[in-house]
Design a protein around this motif. Structure first.
Motif, PDB file in Angstrom:
ATOM      1  N   LEU A 129       0.827  -1.207   0.000  1.00  0.00           N
ATOM      2  CA  LEU A 129       0.000   0.000   0.000  1.00  0.00           C
ATOM      3  C   LEU A 129       0.859   1.254   0.000  1.00  0.00           C
ATOM      4  CD1 LEU A 129      -2.979  -0.781   2.391  1.00  0.00           C
ATOM      5  CD2 LEU A 129      -3.004  -0.556  -0.087  1.00  0.00           C
ATOM      6  N   ALA A 130       1.935   1.247   0.775  1.00  0.00           N
ATOM      7  CA  ALA A 130       2.830   2.402   0.816  1.00  0.00           C
ATOM      8  C   ALA A 130       3.489   2.618  -0.546  1.00  0.00           C
ATOM      9  CB  ALA A 130       3.890   2.224   1.898  1.00  0.00           C
ATOM     10  N   GLU A 131       3.902   1.534  -1.194  1.00  0.00           N
ATOM     11  CA  GLU A 131       4.520   1.657  -2.517  1.00  0.00           C
ATOM     12  C   GLU A 131       3.518   2.168  -3.543  1.00  0.00           C
ATOM     13  OE1 GLU A 131       6.580  -1.788  -3.891  1.00  0.00           O
ATOM     14  OE2 GLU A 131       7.829  -1.909  -2.098  1.00  0.00           O
ATOM     15  N   MET A 132       2.296   1.667  -3.483  1.00  0.00           N
ATOM     16  CA  MET A 132       1.268   2.129  -4.417  1.00  0.00           C
ATOM     17  C   MET A 132       0.959   3.606  -4.191  1.00  0.00           C
ATOM     18  SD  MET A 132      -1.276  -1.158  -4.594  1.00  0.00           S
ATOM     19  CE  MET A 132      -2.565  -0.226  -5.365  1.00  0.00           C
ATOM     20  N   ASP A 133       0.917   4.016  -2.929  1.00  0.00           N
ATOM     21  CA  ASP A 133       0.659   5.419  -2.614  1.00  0.00           C
ATOM     22  C   ASP A 133       1.746   6.314  -3.202  1.00  0.00           C
ATOM     23  OD1 ASP A 133      -0.810   7.525  -1.305  1.00  0.00           O
ATOM     24  OD2 ASP A 133       0.803   7.581   0.185  1.00  0.00           O
ATOM     25  N   ALA A 134       2.997   5.887  -3.087  1.00  0.00           N
ATOM     26  CA  ALA A 134       4.106   6.674  -3.638  1.00  0.00           C
ATOM     27  C   ALA A 134       4.010   6.765  -5.154  1.00  0.00           C
ATOM     28  CB  ALA A 134       5.450   6.065  -3.233  1.00  0.00           C
ATOM     29  N   LEU A 135       3.569   5.680  -5.793  1.00  0.00           N
ATOM     30  CA  LEU A 135       3.458   5.677  -7.245  1.00  0.00           C
ATOM     31  C   LEU A 135       2.367   6.617  -7.741  1.00  0.00           C
ATOM     32  CD1 LEU A 135       3.911   1.884  -7.900  1.00  0.00           C
ATOM     33  CD2 LEU A 135       5.516   3.715  -8.460  1.00  0.00           C
ATOM     34  N   LEU A 136       1.458   6.963  -6.878  1.00  0.00           N
ATOM     35  CA  LEU A 136       0.372   7.867  -7.250  1.00  0.00           C
ATOM     36  C   LEU A 136       0.692   9.312  -6.894  1.00  0.00           C
ATOM     37  CD1 LEU A 136      -2.623   5.690  -6.057  1.00  0.00           C
ATOM     38  CD2 LEU A 136      -1.838   6.055  -8.390  1.00  0.00           C
ATOM     39  N   ARG A 137       1.864   9.551  -6.339  1.00  0.00           N
ATOM     40  CA  ARG A 137       2.258  10.897  -5.925  1.00  0.00           C
ATOM     41  C   ARG A 137       3.300  11.427  -6.905  1.00  0.00           C
ATOM     42  NH1 ARG A 137       4.139   9.711  -1.135  1.00  0.00           N
ATOM     43  NH2 ARG A 137       2.036   9.285  -0.464  1.00  0.00           N
ATOM     44  N   PHE A 138       3.116  12.674  -7.299  1.00  0.00           N
ATOM     45  CA  PHE A 138       3.982  13.303  -8.284  1.00  0.00           C
ATOM     46  C   PHE A 138       4.742  14.461  -7.649  1.00  0.00           C
ATOM     47  CE2 PHE A 138       0.389  11.444 -10.444  1.00  0.00           C
ATOM     48  CZ  PHE A 138       0.952  10.823 -11.542  1.00  0.00           C
ATOM     49  N   HIS A 139       6.019  14.541  -7.929  1.00  0.00           N
ATOM     50  CA  HIS A 139       6.832  15.695  -7.546  1.00  0.00           C
ATOM     51  C   HIS A 139       7.192  16.393  -8.849  1.00  0.00           C
ATOM     52  CE1 HIS A 139       9.597  17.868  -4.796  1.00  0.00           C
ATOM     53  NE2 HIS A 139      10.135  18.179  -5.959  1.00  0.00           N
ATOM     54  N   ILE A 140       6.654  17.590  -9.036  1.00  0.00           N
ATOM     55  CA  ILE A 140       6.823  18.322 -10.287  1.00  0.00           C
ATOM     56  C   ILE A 140       7.976  19.316 -10.155  1.00  0.00           C
ATOM     57  CG2 ILE A 140       5.701  19.816 -11.981  1.00  0.00           C
ATOM     58  CD1 ILE A 140       3.019  18.905 -10.479  1.00  0.00           C
ATOM     59  N   ILE A 141       8.922  19.235 -11.067  1.00  0.00           N
ATOM     60  CA  ILE A 141       9.961  20.252 -11.174  1.00  0.00           C
ATOM     61  C   ILE A 141       9.595  21.092 -12.396  1.00  0.00           C
ATOM     62  CG2 ILE A 141      12.398  20.716 -11.564  1.00  0.00           C
ATOM     63  CD1 ILE A 141      13.028  18.100 -10.118  1.00  0.00           C
ATOM     64  N   PHE A 142       9.144  22.318 -12.117  1.00  0.00           N
ATOM     65  CA  PHE A 142       8.598  23.191 -13.156  1.00  0.00           C
ATOM     66  C   PHE A 142       9.620  24.234 -13.574  1.00  0.00           C
ATOM     67  CE2 PHE A 142       5.514  26.909 -13.950  1.00  0.00           C
ATOM     68  CZ  PHE A 142       5.408  26.617 -15.295  1.00  0.00           C
ATOM     69  N   ASN A 143       9.897  24.259 -14.868  1.00  0.00           N
ATOM     70  CA  ASN A 143      10.757  25.282 -15.447  1.00  0.00           C
ATOM     71  C   ASN A 143       9.853  26.285 -16.155  1.00  0.00           C
ATOM     72  OD1 ASN A 143      12.531  26.894 -16.808  1.00  0.00           O
ATOM     73  ND2 ASN A 143      13.496  25.254 -17.985  1.00  0.00           N
ATOM     74  N   ALA A 144       9.455  27.329 -15.443  1.00  0.00           N
ATOM     75  CA  ALA A 144       8.525  28.324 -15.982  1.00  0.00           C
ATOM     76  C   ALA A 144       9.129  29.115 -17.138  1.00  0.00           C
ATOM     77  CB  ALA A 144       8.081  29.279 -14.874  1.00  0.00           C
ATOM     78  N   ARG A 145      10.449  29.029 -17.286  1.00  0.00           N
ATOM     79  CA  ARG A 145      11.116  29.760 -18.369  1.00  0.00           C
ATOM     80  C   ARG A 145      11.202  28.955 -19.664  1.00  0.00           C
ATOM     81  NH1 ARG A 145      15.843  31.548 -14.305  1.00  0.00           N
ATOM     82  NH2 ARG A 145      14.604  32.965 -13.058  1.00  0.00           N
ATOM     83  N   ALA A 146      10.720  27.719 -19.622  1.00  0.00           N
ATOM     84  CA  ALA A 146      10.744  26.883 -20.824  1.00  0.00           C
ATOM     85  C   ALA A 146       9.847  27.507 -21.895  1.00  0.00           C
ATOM     86  CB  ALA A 146      10.275  25.472 -20.484  1.00  0.00           C
ATOM     87  N   GLY A 147      10.209  27.284 -23.151  1.00  0.00           N
ATOM     88  CA  GLY A 147       9.553  27.942 -24.273  1.00  0.00           C
ATOM     89  C   GLY A 147       8.038  27.894 -24.295  1.00  0.00           C
ATOM     90  N   THR A 148       7.457  26.708 -24.295  1.00  0.00           N
ATOM     91  CA  THR A 148       6.005  26.581 -24.388  1.00  0.00           C
ATOM     92  C   THR A 148       5.316  27.090 -23.136  1.00  0.00           C
ATOM     93  OG1 THR A 148       6.270  24.679 -25.839  1.00  0.00           O
ATOM     94  CG2 THR A 148       4.117  24.964 -24.835  1.00  0.00           C
ATOM     95  N   ALA A 149       5.898  26.857 -21.973  1.00  0.00           N
ATOM     96  CA  ALA A 149       5.292  27.336 -20.723  1.00  0.00           C
ATOM     97  C   ALA A 149       5.162  28.851 -20.761  1.00  0.00           C
ATOM     98  CB  ALA A 149       6.123  26.898 -19.520  1.00  0.00           C
ATOM     99  N   ALA A 150       6.205  29.520 -21.174  1.00  0.00           N
ATOM    100  CA  ALA A 150       6.173  30.979 -21.237  1.00  0.00           C
ATOM    101  C   ALA A 150       5.183  31.459 -22.289  1.00  0.00           C
ATOM    102  CB  ALA A 150       7.573  31.518 -21.525  1.00  0.00           C
ATOM    103  N   THR A 151       5.199  30.822 -23.444  1.00  0.00           N
ATOM    104  CA  THR A 151       4.308  31.217 -24.541  1.00  0.00           C
ATOM    105  C   THR A 151       2.840  31.042 -24.164  1.00  0.00           C
ATOM    106  OG1 THR A 151       5.963  30.591 -26.174  1.00  0.00           O
ATOM    107  CG2 THR A 151       3.710  30.779 -26.954  1.00  0.00           C
ATOM    108  N   LEU A 152       2.524  29.927 -23.501  1.00  0.00           N
ATOM    109  CA  LEU A 152       1.139  29.634 -23.132  1.00  0.00           C
ATOM    110  C   LEU A 152       0.699  30.329 -21.844  1.00  0.00           C
ATOM    111  CD1 LEU A 152       0.959  25.806 -23.901  1.00  0.00           C
ATOM    112  CD2 LEU A 152       0.069  27.699 -25.287  1.00  0.00           C
ATOM    113  N   GLY A 153       1.646  30.978 -21.167  1.00  0.00           N
ATOM    114  CA  GLY A 153       1.295  31.643 -19.915  1.00  0.00           C
ATOM    115  C   GLY A 153       1.056  30.665 -18.777  1.00  0.00           C
ATOM    116  N   ILE A 154       1.744  29.520 -18.818  1.00  0.00           N
ATOM    117  CA  ILE A 154       1.612  28.533 -17.738  1.00  0.00           C
ATOM    118  C   ILE A 154       2.429  29.034 -16.556  1.00  0.00           C
ATOM    119  CG2 ILE A 154       1.986  26.157 -17.006  1.00  0.00           C
ATOM    120  CD1 ILE A 154      -0.110  26.353 -19.163  1.00  0.00           C
TER     121      ILE A 154
END
Length: 163
Positions: free
Chosen positions: A28-53
């Protein structure tokens, strides 16, 4: 090999030694970890900046999709520190929300680790995302996180640099 995962990997994960009643809390602990996301966001990336993300927009998209996540958008800290923090997290999936450079840096750190990589293609070229047939549309890519299956991908190394 680096695991490039685009979904809840418990569907295909094989746990060595089988699963029995004493192992259930661990599973259960392993499954819980697999459902959790750690996002490293580069807001300066081309599409992110263009789309206003922005950080707020991205967080709302993950909440709307019903995903459990931590969002690191601290562009002031070196990427290596941000990746180290992600590796220490309880998340089973680290999301590279940026371009090919962000994805490559995170993938390099995940070699021989028990965490998986997911991609949100926010760069200009998004070559890895295209090769893996990840939707380039932001909402479609986030929606796909809960449906796609993990894949192993080959990596190469030249002069100490992984690609």
């Amino acid at each position: 090999l680096v695991k490039a995962i685009l979904s809840q990997a418990f569907h295909t994960r094989r746990i060595e030694g089988g699963i029995g009643p004493p192992d259930f809390p661990r599973v259960l602990a392993e499954m819980d970890a697999l459902l959790r996301f750690h996002i490293i966001f580069n807001a300066r990336a081309g599409t992110a900046a263009t789309l206003g993300i922005t950080t707020d927009v991205l967080a709302e998209k993950f909440r709307t999709a019903g995903l459990d996540f931590d969002l690191d958008a601290d562009d002031e800290r070196p990427l290596e520190e941000r990746i180290a923090k992600a590796l220490e997290s309880t998340a089973g999936v680290i999301v590279a929300a940026g371009g090919d450079g962000t994805a490559t840096a995170i993938a390099s750190a995940l070699i021989d680790r028990d965490k998986s990589l997911a991609l949100l293609p926010f760069g200009t070229a998004n070559l890895l995302a295209r090769d893996l047939r990840i939707p380039l549309d932001v909402d479609a890519a986030i929606g796909a996180l809960s449906e796609m299956q993990p894949h192993r991908i080959d990596v190469g190394e030249v002069n100490g640099r992984v690609f």
